[in-house]
Design an enzyme around this catalytic site. Structure first.
Site, short mmCIF file in Angstrom:
data_model
loop_
_atom_site.label_atom_id
_atom_site.label_comp_id
_atom_site.label_asym_id
_atom_site.label_seq_id
_atom_site.Cartn_x
_atom_site.Cartn_y
_atom_site.Cartn_z
N ARG A 62 31.07 -16.74 2.30
CA ARG A 62 30.12 -16.09 3.18
C ARG A 62 29.70 -17.08 4.27
O ARG A 62 29.90 -18.29 4.17
CB ARG A 62 28.86 -15.63 2.41
CG ARG A 62 29.12 -14.59 1.32
CD ARG A 62 29.48 -13.26 1.90
NE ARG A 62 29.56 -12.21 0.90
CZ ARG A 62 30.65 -11.87 0.23
NH1 ARG A 62 31.80 -12.52 0.46
NH2 ARG A 62 30.63 -10.91 -0.66
N TYR B 138 25.54 1.49 2.47
CA TYR B 138 24.81 0.71 3.46
C TYR B 138 25.70 0.36 4.65
O TYR B 138 25.31 0.52 5.82
CB TYR B 138 24.26 -0.57 2.81
CG TYR B 138 23.69 -1.55 3.81
CD1 TYR B 138 22.59 -1.23 4.59
CD2 TYR B 138 24.28 -2.80 3.99
CE1 TYR B 138 22.07 -2.12 5.52
CE2 TYR B 138 23.77 -3.70 4.91
CZ TYR B 138 22.66 -3.36 5.67
OH TYR B 138 22.17 -4.25 6.60
N ALA C 233 14.51 -1.98 12.07
CA ALA C 233 14.09 -1.17 10.92
C ALA C 233 15.31 -0.63 10.19
O ALA C 233 16.17 0.02 10.79
CB ALA C 233 13.21 -0.02 11.39
N ILE D 105 13.44 -10.30 9.04
CA ILE D 105 14.02 -10.74 10.32
C ILE D 105 13.11 -10.35 11.48
O ILE D 105 12.88 -11.12 12.41
CB ILE D 105 15.43 -10.17 10.49
CG1 ILE D 105 16.37 -10.68 9.39
CG2 ILE D 105 16.00 -10.53 11.87
CD1 ILE D 105 17.75 -10.06 9.40
N ASP E 7 6.71 5.31 10.31
CA ASP E 7 8.15 5.36 10.06
C ASP E 7 8.87 5.64 11.38
O ASP E 7 8.39 6.43 12.21
CB ASP E 7 8.45 6.48 9.05
CG ASP E 7 9.83 6.39 8.46
OD1 ASP E 7 10.81 6.56 9.22
OD2 ASP E 7 9.94 6.18 7.25
#
Length: 350
Positions: free
Chosen positions: A246, A178, A75, A12, A54
């Site tokens: 969905r 998540y 991220a 994305i 990072d």
């Protein structure tokens, strides 16, 4: 506007960078290049500052924030992963990384944020019982799923429920690690906005698909897994009975939503977080999506397996009216054209 895009080399994020360039902005990319998302090293666009680091690296974040007007935080470690052993990695990458970023933004005086949120914060979608109205079913039990009873039932009377669209004011109920980390990111963003007077938007993405999706990893999206199976000459394997609803939204439409959200922050009241659903408004089942990909690819028809994953939700579809009304966003890629293009991009090796 100079915009730091974390995860800007990813699926994305890279589309957001392209969109910002096309609109005359100056994106700066910070990306850890996690192997699950980047099996090969991507090539940055010409003229874009691109830092391999990072987001948990405070010194690197501090450097790339110099001169930034806003941050677009993409991220993240995504997907359900393999099992609960992934929990420390998800929390470290998604939540610790977000906290480090926000701390450095506070120090640098950067007061505008667009966060990559997710529809997973809702858990199951909206359901209506003919007797009890809108209800919130609990997580589906393993024995229920093993018996092939995939539809959630009314927690009061056990009746069959009718799924509907979820609005941003629906209660949150994350059902896996998540999802929990994505909700924590929103809470961190709200706390950052209150503490600094910042302005923040969370774009709660629904099922994003399109060119550049990670493939052949436990963290890839279902559309990518189906396309990879077709490319190998195999039939897509559809879990449950394929009836999971969905909202599949094209990545270029998601990039457009990010650009609009960034532009809106200049006029937004401070010390606030606003959430927007980002969905096409045209729900389809997972089985329909697999069939559309197979037809466009010219491959084998999907096989419905009855398999399941604990932590998956049955139906989750968006009401994106707020995003349309307040920011003027309109998705441009319809389901049929988007899935056909995605299937063919796999044939071209994209």
């Amino acid at each position: 506007m100079r915009v730091l895009v974390t995860g800007g080399a990813g699926f994305i994020g890279s589309h957001i960078v392209e969109r910002l360039i096309s609109e005359g902005h100056d994106p700066v990319v910070l990306d850890a290049l996690l192997p699950a998302a980047h099996p090969t090293r991507p090539v940055p666009p010409d003229g874009v500052e691109w830092v391999h680091a990072d987001v948990r690296d405070a010194a690197a974040v501090r450097r790339v924030l110099r001169g930034a007007d806003a941050v677009c935080h993409q991220a993240a470690m995504v997907g359900l992963g393999k099992d609960f052993a992934d929990a420390p990695a998800y929390v470290g990458c998604n939540d610790l990384g977000t906290a480090v970023l926000f701390a450095e933004m506070a120090g640098a005086g950067v007061d505008r944020l667009v966060l990559a949120g997710s529809m997973v914060v809702y858990g199951e979608g909206r359901y209506d019982c003919p007797l009890h109205g809108t209800v919130r079913p609990g997580p589906r039990a393993a024995d229920q799923l093993e018996a092939g009873r995939f539809e959630p039932q009314c927690p009061s009377c056990g009746a069959e429920l009718a799924p509907g669209l979820v609005a941003e004011d629906a209660p949150t109920d994350p059902r896996n690690v998540y999802a929990t980390t994505k909700l924590a990111q929103e809470h961190l963003a709200a706390a950052w906005a209150r503490a600094t007077g910042g302005r923040a938007v969370s774009l709660r993405y629904h099922n994003v698909y399109g060119p550049g999706m990670p493939r052949d990893t436990p963290y890839a999206g279902v559309a990518s897994l189906f396309r990879s199976a077709l490319a190998r000459g195999e039939a897509p394997r559809v879990f449950e009975d394929g009836g999971q609803r969905r909202d599949f939204v094209h990545v270029r439409d998601v990039a457009a939503a990010n650009a609009l959200a960034l532009e809106s922050l200049g006029a937004r009241a401070p010390a606030a977080l606003t959430a927007y659903n980002v969905g096409s408004g045209d729900p389809h089942t997972v089985g329909e999506m697999a069939t559309a990909l197979a037809a466009a690819h010219g491959g084998k028809q999907p096989v419905v397996t009855g398999e399941f994953r604990l932590g998956d939700v049955r139906h989750i579809t968006a009401d994106s009216a707020r995003l349309r009304a307040e920011l003027g966003w309109r998705p441009e890629t319809d389901f049929a054209a988007g899935m056909a293009g995605f299937a063919l991009s796999g044939l071209r090796g994209e």
